[in-house]
Design an enzyme around this catalytic site. Sequence first.
Site, mmCIF file in Angstrom:
data_model
loop_
_atom_site.group_PDB
_atom_site.id
_atom_site.type_symbol
_atom_site.label_atom_id
_atom_site.label_comp_id
_atom_site.label_asym_id
_atom_site.label_seq_id
_atom_site.Cartn_x
_atom_site.Cartn_y
_atom_site.Cartn_z
ATOM 1 C CG ASP A 1 -1.836 1.183 1.278
ATOM 2 O OD1 ASP A 1 -1.952 1.894 0.254
ATOM 3 O OD2 ASP A 1 -2.424 1.431 2.356
ATOM 4 C CD GLU B 1 -2.179 4.349 -12.190
ATOM 5 O OE1 GLU B 1 -1.219 3.636 -12.523
ATOM 6 O OE2 GLU B 1 -2.580 5.317 -12.858
HETATM 7 O O1 9MR Z 1 -4.507 -1.108 -16.750
HETATM 8 C C1 9MR Z 1 -3.416 -1.177 -17.627
HETATM 9 C C2 9MR Z 1 -2.747 -2.519 -17.449
HETATM 10 O O2 9MR Z 1 -3.631 -3.548 -17.824
HETATM 11 C C3 9MR Z 1 -1.464 -2.567 -18.245
HETATM 12 O O3 9MR Z 1 -0.777 -3.759 -17.949
HETATM 13 C C4 9MR Z 1 -0.596 -1.359 -17.901
HETATM 14 C C5 9MR Z 1 0.708 -1.316 -18.677
HETATM 15 O O4 9MR Z 1 0.486 -1.121 -20.016
HETATM 16 O O5 9MR Z 1 -1.307 -0.159 -18.134
HETATM 17 C C6 9MR Z 1 -2.453 -0.040 -17.352
HETATM 18 O O6 9MR Z 1 -3.100 1.127 -17.682
HETATM 19 C C7 9MR Z 1 -2.577 2.340 -17.196
HETATM 20 C C8 9MR Z 1 -2.621 3.309 -18.356
HETATM 21 O O7 9MR Z 1 -1.688 2.887 -19.314
HETATM 22 C C9 9MR Z 1 -2.424 4.739 -17.946
HETATM 23 N N1 9MR Z 1 -3.292 5.130 -16.894
HETATM 24 C C10 9MR Z 1 -3.189 4.263 -15.728
HETATM 25 C C11 9MR Z 1 -3.490 2.838 -16.071
HETATM 26 C C12 9MR Z 1 -3.417 1.948 -14.830
HETATM 27 O O8 9MR Z 1 -2.139 1.729 -14.395
#
Ligand code: 9MR
Length: 542
Positions: free
Chosen positions: A508, A517
Amino acid sequence: MDKIFINQVGFRRRDSKKAILNFEANGFELIDRKGMVVYKGEVVHYGEDDISGENTYIADFSEYTEPGSFKVRASMITSYEFEISDKVYDQLLRDVCKAFYYLRCGNTQKKEFSGKYYHAPCHLNKAMVYGSKEEMIDVSGGWHDAGDYGRYSTAGAVACAHILYGIRMFGMLEDTEFDIPKINCEKGEFPDILSEVKTELDFLLKMQRKDGGVWHKVTTFCHAPFIMPENDLDQLYLFAVSSMATADAAAVFALAYTVYRRYDEAYAKTLLEASEKSYMWLERNEEAVLFKNPEGSNTGEYGESEDLTNRFWASVSLYEAKGDDKYFKDAEKIAKKIRDNNIEFTGFGWASVAGFGFVSLLFGNNDCRLYEELKNDFLKEAKKLSRIASENGFDLCMERKDFVWGSNMEVLKNLMILIVADYINKNNDFGELLNSGLDYLLGCNSMDVSYVTGHGENAFKNPHLRPVMAGNIESWPGLVSGGPNITFMDDKARELPKELAPMKCYMDHKLCYSLNEITIYWNSPLVFVLAGMAYDYEKNRV
Ligand code: 9MR
Ligand code: ZN
């Protein structure tokens, strides 16, 4: 350490109820707030499993149904407190919905509704079409995607879809009030949930180019530092149109048409026209137009390797909205390609959206071969999830490989599949598995943490979320953490010991963007799941 893991929010009276111990005990008891023992039971040894690494013992107290606040105690160890009440998830649902309000971008957030979580108007400057040097477009509004301030079309469409399908299937969300400004419509006022989703739909409408193509995303060139959104004044760019964004927008606009027409015909018509316009773009662009970040840009890519499930969703969604066979024929053709490419039909995530298409088909035509085929996929997948759950002490439908970035979304996605399977069969066969999944998210996990802010004695508190990281706002309630991730993608996560069990690959910590996130499309499936779990199949109503 000896621990008793429990859903820290609690249980409805009719639910299956259990705590998981990671130590041997000679029975367990439930104690109320006065310290009185109200129930005694035996623990059942499950053993060690791959995903938690714990030697688990199950304390089942499903038969106890008295309302109140309790803890589980065994061998002098006590769990966090939880509640038994038929209303136990009501505030949770309200907060999970309101969480979107605080993520609003633009100027529709009001201080009297946001209180201490308020941020000033943001990202109101026009965005430059990337590569054009001069074309400037107003795409203000919508929701910030996540911990960053990007706004991404596929992610936004999918988040709206979770909620709108929840409304189509279970109704009750329209009665959920969560204290946001009212918006007038032809029939009076929109229900809160539709006002909130409209925020994002209106933004997606702006992301549609005149020719129907939809820009993949609008962001600054690189992520902003950890500052408040109103201080993020770098140039905004509209990055290339993609066929995934265009198809997802076509799909979600048609879906939204079926919901909003009950409240406002003019708005619904706007949505349907926009959907058709994007669909025509897809017809003119039969080849996939994929997306890659330009060199040096590090905002979310949301890259996909094909656009088949997106196109499938668009055609079925428009078919359902308009009843025109042409769309159905398209859907059949694309479905064949999806099958030939071995792509799942049960996907509900940003990169795989065929599951939404299936739900539209369920409403549009559940008496055809395509429906039968996909129905079997869902039922087969649900059975598989049930087997997977029997292979760990937490009765959780997750395997080691599912603990990726946003693993809590994997949990929620699986719960959505179980809910759809029950919806198909008009029964509650997977009810216990749903309870176990929700238990996991709300604290019955080997981190002993509730993954929803503000809900549970030991709820996570430090999301990777820029307004919180900027230091003048604490995290608001109702946000879902990405959760454990075995791939350790950020520097802080790499401080964790390598040999941890998947369920324990979590911290956390604000800097852990790959573990902690939040995003709109990790919150939205919880809206769907809570609505689905409230549905009463016997009465066929909520
Ligand atoms: O949720 C997304 C995850 O499935 C992918 O593995 C990751 C890496 O490409 O990206 C996550 O999406 C992020 C996005 O690219 C930007 N905003 C925050 C998202 C959550 O981390
Ligand atoms: Zn903003």
